[in-house]
Scaffold this motif. Structure first.
Motif, PDB file in Angstrom:
ATOM      1  N   SER A  63      15.352   7.098  -4.145  1.00  0.00           N
ATOM      2  CA  SER A  63      15.033   6.665  -5.067  1.00  0.00           C
ATOM      3  C   SER A  63      14.458   5.429  -5.416  1.00  0.00           C
ATOM      4  CB  SER A  63      15.314   7.120  -6.124  1.00  0.00           C
ATOM      5  OG  SER A  63      16.730   6.711  -6.809  1.00  0.00           O
ATOM      6  N   GLY A  64      15.643   4.180  -5.160  1.00  0.00           N
ATOM      7  CA  GLY A  64      15.926   3.015  -4.778  1.00  0.00           C
ATOM      8  C   GLY A  64      15.997   2.768  -5.689  1.00  0.00           C
ATOM      9  N   GLU A  65      16.765   3.625  -6.601  1.00  0.00           N
ATOM     10  CA  GLU A  65      16.743   3.129  -8.714  1.00  0.00           C
ATOM     11  C   GLU A  65      18.281   3.398  -9.172  1.00  0.00           C
ATOM     12  OE1 GLU A  65      15.062   1.321  -9.692  1.00  0.00           O
ATOM     13  OE2 GLU A  65      12.721   1.421  -8.211  1.00  0.00           O
TER      14      GLU A  65
ATOM     15  N   TYR B 125      13.944   2.270   6.384  1.00  0.00           N
ATOM     16  CA  TYR B 125      12.922   3.516   4.991  1.00  0.00           C
ATOM     17  C   TYR B 125      12.859   4.664   5.877  1.00  0.00           C
ATOM     18  CZ  TYR B 125      11.341   0.489   1.627  1.00  0.00           C
ATOM     19  OH  TYR B 125      10.678  -0.681   1.177  1.00  0.00           O
ATOM     20  N   THR B 126      13.439   6.002   4.845  1.00  0.00           N
ATOM     21  CA  THR B 126      13.187   6.862   5.136  1.00  0.00           C
ATOM     22  C   THR B 126      11.694   7.548   5.035  1.00  0.00           C
ATOM     23  OG1 THR B 126      14.347   7.908   3.382  1.00  0.00           O
ATOM     24  CG2 THR B 126      15.884   7.729   4.760  1.00  0.00           C
ATOM     25  N   HIS B 127      11.948   7.563   5.827  1.00  0.00           N
ATOM     26  CA  HIS B 127       9.796   7.680   5.343  1.00  0.00           C
ATOM     27  C   HIS B 127       9.478  10.230   5.406  1.00  0.00           C
ATOM     28  CE1 HIS B 127       8.830   4.276   6.522  1.00  0.00           C
ATOM     29  NE2 HIS B 127       9.762   4.143   7.225  1.00  0.00           N
TER      30      HIS B 127
ATOM     31  N   ASP C 260       0.764  -0.980   0.232  1.00  0.00           N
ATOM     32  CA  ASP C 260      -0.367   0.377   0.262  1.00  0.00           C
ATOM     33  C   ASP C 260       0.661   0.883   0.112  1.00  0.00           C
ATOM     34  OD1 ASP C 260      -2.150  -1.074  -0.277  1.00  0.00           O
ATOM     35  OD2 ASP C 260      -2.760  -1.929   2.806  1.00  0.00           O
ATOM     36  N   VAL C 261       0.206   2.214  -1.306  1.00  0.00           N
ATOM     37  CA  VAL C 261       1.029   3.209  -1.032  1.00  0.00           C
ATOM     38  C   VAL C 261       0.646   4.543   0.514  1.00  0.00           C
ATOM     39  CG1 VAL C 261       2.019   5.783  -1.957  1.00  0.00           C
ATOM     40  CG2 VAL C 261       1.040   3.572  -3.844  1.00  0.00           C
ATOM     41  N   SER C 262       2.287   4.312   0.805  1.00  0.00           N
ATOM     42  CA  SER C 262       1.521   5.195   2.408  1.00  0.00           C
ATOM     43  C   SER C 262       1.145   6.891   2.613  1.00  0.00           C
ATOM     44  CB  SER C 262       2.507   5.342   2.891  1.00  0.00           C
ATOM     45  OG  SER C 262       3.980   5.810   3.009  1.00  0.00           O
ATOM     46  N   TRP C 263       1.790   7.122   1.048  1.00  0.00           N
ATOM     47  CA  TRP C 263       1.723   9.168   1.037  1.00  0.00           C
ATOM     48  C   TRP C 263       0.280   8.877   0.372  1.00  0.00           C
ATOM     49  CZ3 TRP C 263       2.990  10.793  -3.944  1.00  0.00           C
ATOM     50  CH2 TRP C 263       4.042   9.327  -4.165  1.00  0.00           C
TER      51      TRP C 263
ATOM     52  N   CYS D  18      16.228   3.969   2.498  1.00  0.00           N
ATOM     53  CA  CYS D  18      15.377   4.376   0.794  1.00  0.00           C
ATOM     54  C   CYS D  18      14.800   5.196   1.104  1.00  0.00           C
ATOM     55  CB  CYS D  18      15.278   2.672  -0.261  1.00  0.00           C
ATOM     56  SG  CYS D  18      14.581   3.040  -1.295  1.00  0.00           S
ATOM     57  N   ASN D  19      14.171   6.000   0.401  1.00  0.00           N
ATOM     58  CA  ASN D  19      12.761   6.941   0.595  1.00  0.00           C
ATOM     59  C   ASN D  19      11.531   6.041  -0.069  1.00  0.00           C
ATOM     60  OD1 ASN D  19      11.763   9.059   2.460  1.00  0.00           O
ATOM     61  ND2 ASN D  19      11.076  10.053   0.140  1.00  0.00           N
ATOM     62  N   THR D  20      11.548   5.319  -0.990  1.00  0.00           N
ATOM     63  CA  THR D  20      10.964   4.932  -2.227  1.00  0.00           C
ATOM     64  C   THR D  20      10.384   3.495  -2.127  1.00  0.00           C
ATOM     65  OG1 THR D  20      12.000   6.222  -3.196  1.00  0.00           O
ATOM     66  CG2 THR D  20      10.346   5.180  -4.210  1.00  0.00           C
ATOM     67  N   GLN D  21       9.129   3.431  -1.759  1.00  0.00           N
ATOM     68  CA  GLN D  21       8.547   2.238  -1.441  1.00  0.00           C
ATOM     69  C   GLN D  21       8.217   1.804  -2.973  1.00  0.00           C
ATOM     70  OE1 GLN D  21       4.876   3.249   0.182  1.00  0.00           O
ATOM     71  NE2 GLN D  21       4.966   1.844   1.712  1.00  0.00           N
ATOM     72  N   GLY D  22       8.928   0.280  -2.108  1.00  0.00           N
ATOM     73  CA  GLY D  22       8.796  -0.978  -3.422  1.00  0.00           C
ATOM     74  C   GLY D  22       9.889  -0.681  -5.051  1.00  0.00           C
ATOM     75  N   ALA D  23      10.702   0.093  -4.376  1.00  0.00           N
ATOM     76  CA  ALA D  23      12.203   0.453  -5.289  1.00  0.00           C
ATOM     77  C   ALA D  23      12.744  -0.841  -5.485  1.00  0.00           C
ATOM     78  CB  ALA D  23      12.867   1.968  -4.918  1.00  0.00           C
ATOM     79  N   THR D  24      13.742  -0.410  -6.188  1.00  0.00           N
ATOM     80  CA  THR D  24      14.459  -1.994  -6.399  1.00  0.00           C
ATOM     81  C   THR D  24      16.233  -1.741  -5.622  1.00  0.00           C
ATOM     82  OG1 THR D  24      14.295  -1.630  -9.617  1.00  0.00           O
ATOM     83  CG2 THR D  24      16.095  -3.050  -8.094  1.00  0.00           C
TER      84      THR D  24
END
Ligand code: M6R
Length: 614
Positions: free
Chosen positions: A353-355, A393-395, A240-243, A377-383
């Protein structure tokens, strides 16, 4: 570094694609294009050099129609300059098939030769058009099975790519694939989305699926299928996207950068939230993973750009609190120099970005060499998190401006948390005051914003014609000097350099001439009278040679006053916390100076937010 969006559903896709591209424009903004398949099965395409606004204006004048299947692209040029012809989508099969791409197809030259020998004529200089032509040929030869043709083509490509394709004979179907480049699925009701990241579709749905490396996805309005490159079905990971969409809007601010600078107290508070329990740092994501930190002899933190400066602060914190030797390596240097690493090494990667391709490759390299890996990382679902043994995660929420600000503060905060966590797990942590101080950090950042914003903005306005600015710092002030210089370079195009203050006498002092502006980050004398006195000596040395000295110092530091032309104050804080405060005025300065020069602070020239090519 390009932004990609795909849509299938009941609604006209043109506006959905353009809105998605607007949220992805930070990934690249030298040209943009969309393709749409209408109800009669006709494929329409429009692409334009320049920012998205150029395409948007063109579509307002002459819309592509009501088609409900579409793909869109915003580009950061790799192969071929930013022209209409090189913009995506690229067409094949007599204009019935459209393809968009992010990444670099490394074997495009032999593939292109192969197609040219068969009589294919290319309109652009891009590697993407080669993939489109291959797909067109495969589609025709297999009797019109888009998914099978797509699978055959991605298996022939080398390099890094996210590829999306659709054919006018199969409306309601968009296929995509990824290798070392991002792609996520958005799950709607009777509609589905693809995007380089969740920003592409977050206004429509916050339910998403992460796709792994070397996987293919097909979306229709009612179904999503994911396979590997061999065609074997695989489970995509739901999240789920948190933002929400509002978090990625400018919301009345003059720029995303201004908004993101102002959001730092909240970003840091969100990064700390839930990670301090009973006076100890406990990071829930690292539960049961103490083995990552025990029995290691060495930590290497790897990252690029601003994230690498956060890493430098992390080095000081981890060495002090967790007592383990820590080095910082630029990701693009690390993997090309045969580093000595093994299972006694923890490699921490940092990426907003995690990318970032350089960082991703460094993580993969470290894993292949048997190192333990953890990403921040700051981006959910990133590589990058998916390729690591663990993630913190940084939020910070979505960061849209190319110049990183709130992500940097959140990265340092995550590193402080990690250093304290590691110190506890390794049973060497003695600094309990540091844990207690975490809670007050957001409030102190807010105080810098409130007290210094107007002062620093005025300073920047006075200095709008400056051609060179230097930044000096010692200890954890050194990475802040580097970051201050990078911020200024990237958005105001002014020559700027950051130095370790102690290095001054070894060369850089030759740059000082009367009037040369120099920012000096002064550490608190309460932490080390010795380091403080050395920095004050450095200030005297440059002042004696005519430098205009702008000091960033703790409130009440009277020792700097006689030698400073300007003093910017930060609140009292522990040594490791000062960087998060000292960087704020430097961000404001860069932003105000770029604004005074009439520049676009969110989308500086030649840059893209997410560097997904090496
Ligand atoms: O997404 P990442 O944190 O991996 O990005 C790393 C750098 O490309 C990034 O920090 C870059 O230096 C920023 N533009 C700096 O403001």
């Amino acid at each position: 570094m390009c932004g990609i969006v795909g849509y299938v559903g009941p609604r006209p896709s043109q506006d959905i694609l353009i809105a998605g591209l607007a949220r992805l424009e930070y990934r690249g903004y030298d040209s943009a294009g969309i393709a749409v398949i209408d109800g009669d099965g006709n494929l329409g395409m429009r692409k334009k050099a320049g920012k998205l606004a150029v395409l948007r204006d063109s579509l307002e004048d002459a819309p592509l129609g009501q088609g409900t299947t579409g793909i869109g692209h915003t580009r950061w040029a790799t192969h071929g300059g930013p022209t209409d012809l090189n913009a995506h989508p690229h067409l094949a099969d007599d204009g019935k098939l459209a393809v968009i791409h992010n990444g670099i197809i490394e074997n495009f030259a032999p593939l292109r030769d192969e197609l040219v020998a068969e009589g294919v004529e290319f309109l652009s200089e891009t590697d993407t058009e080669v993939a489109a032509a291959l797909l067109g040929r495969e589609y025709r030869s297999n009797g019109g099975d888009l998914q099978a043709a797509f699978q055959a083509v991605v298996n022939r490509l080398e390099g890094a790519f996210t590829l999306l394709a659709m054919h006018q004979d199969t409306p309601g179907l968009v296929v995509g694939a990824r290798r070392n480049s991002p792609l996520v699925i958005g799950l709607g009701e009777g509609e589905n989305f693809l995007g380089s990241d969740v920003a592409a579709f977050v206004e429509h749905t916050r339910k998403a699926l992460a796709i792994g490396q070397d996987q293919i996805v097909a979306i229709t309005p009612d179904a999503v299928t994911v396979t590997d490159f061999a065609g074997t079905p695989v489970e995509a990971e739901p999240f789920d996207v948190s933002w929400d969409a509002a978090a990625a809007e400018k919301g009345g601010w003059a720029s995303f950068m201004a908004k993101e600078v102002a959001e730092q107290p909240e970003a840091v508070a969100n990064t700390i939230r839930g990670r301090v329990q009973d006076g100890e740092v406990v990071i829930p994501e690292l539960d049961g993973l103490d083995d990552l930190f025990v029995g290691i002899n060495r930590v290497i933190i790897t990252a690029c750009g601003t994230a690498s400066y956060a890493a430098l602060v992390g080095k000081y914190a981890i060495e002090q609190w967790a007592r383990v030797a820590t080095d910082v390596e630029l990701a693009h240097e690390f993997r090309y120099r045969d580093p000595v690493i093994g299972d006694d090494t923890l490699v921490i990667s940092i990426s907003q970005s995690g990318e970032t391709m350089d960082t991703l490759m460094a993580v993969k390299y470290a894993r292949e060499r048997g190192a333990r890996t953890l990403s921040i990382c700051n981006t959910q679902g990133a590589t990058i998190p998916r390729e690591s043994d663990a993630v913190v995660y940084t939020h910070a929420g979505p960061e849209v401006a190319v110049a990183s600000t709130k992500a940097f503060s959140a990265q340092i905060t995550a590193l402080l948390l990690l250093g304290l966590h590691m110190g506890r797990v390794r049973s060497v942590l003695t600094d309990t005051a540091a844990v207690a101080e975490l809670a007050s950090l957001p409030e102190k950042i807010a105080s810098v914003l409130e007290k210094e914003n107007d002062h620093v903005t005025q300073l920047a306005n006075w200095m709008a014609d400056t051609r060179s600015v230097l930044f000096l710092g010692r200890h954890v002030g050194y990475p802040i000097a580097l970051e201050g210089a990078l911020k200024l370079k990237e958005i105001s195009y002014i020559h700027a350099e950051g130095f370790a203050a102690g290095e001054l006498k070894h060369g850089p002092i030759a740059l000082i001439e009367p009037g040369q502006p120099v920012f000096v980050i002064v550490p608190s004398p309460r932490h080390s009278a010795l380091i403080h006195s050395k920095v004050v000596s450095n200030i005297q040395e440059i002042r004696a040679r005519g430098a205009r000295v702008i000091v960033v110092a703790e409130e009440g530091d009277a020792a700097v006053l006689p030698f400073a032309d300007e003093v910017i104050h930060i609140p009292l804080a522990g040594a490791m916390f000062e960087p998060v405060l000292a960087v704020v005025p430097l961000q404001i300065f860069a932003m105000a100076l770029a604004t005074a020069k009439g520049l676009d602070v969110d989308q500086p020239r030649n840059l893209a937010k997410s560097v997904t090519v090496e």
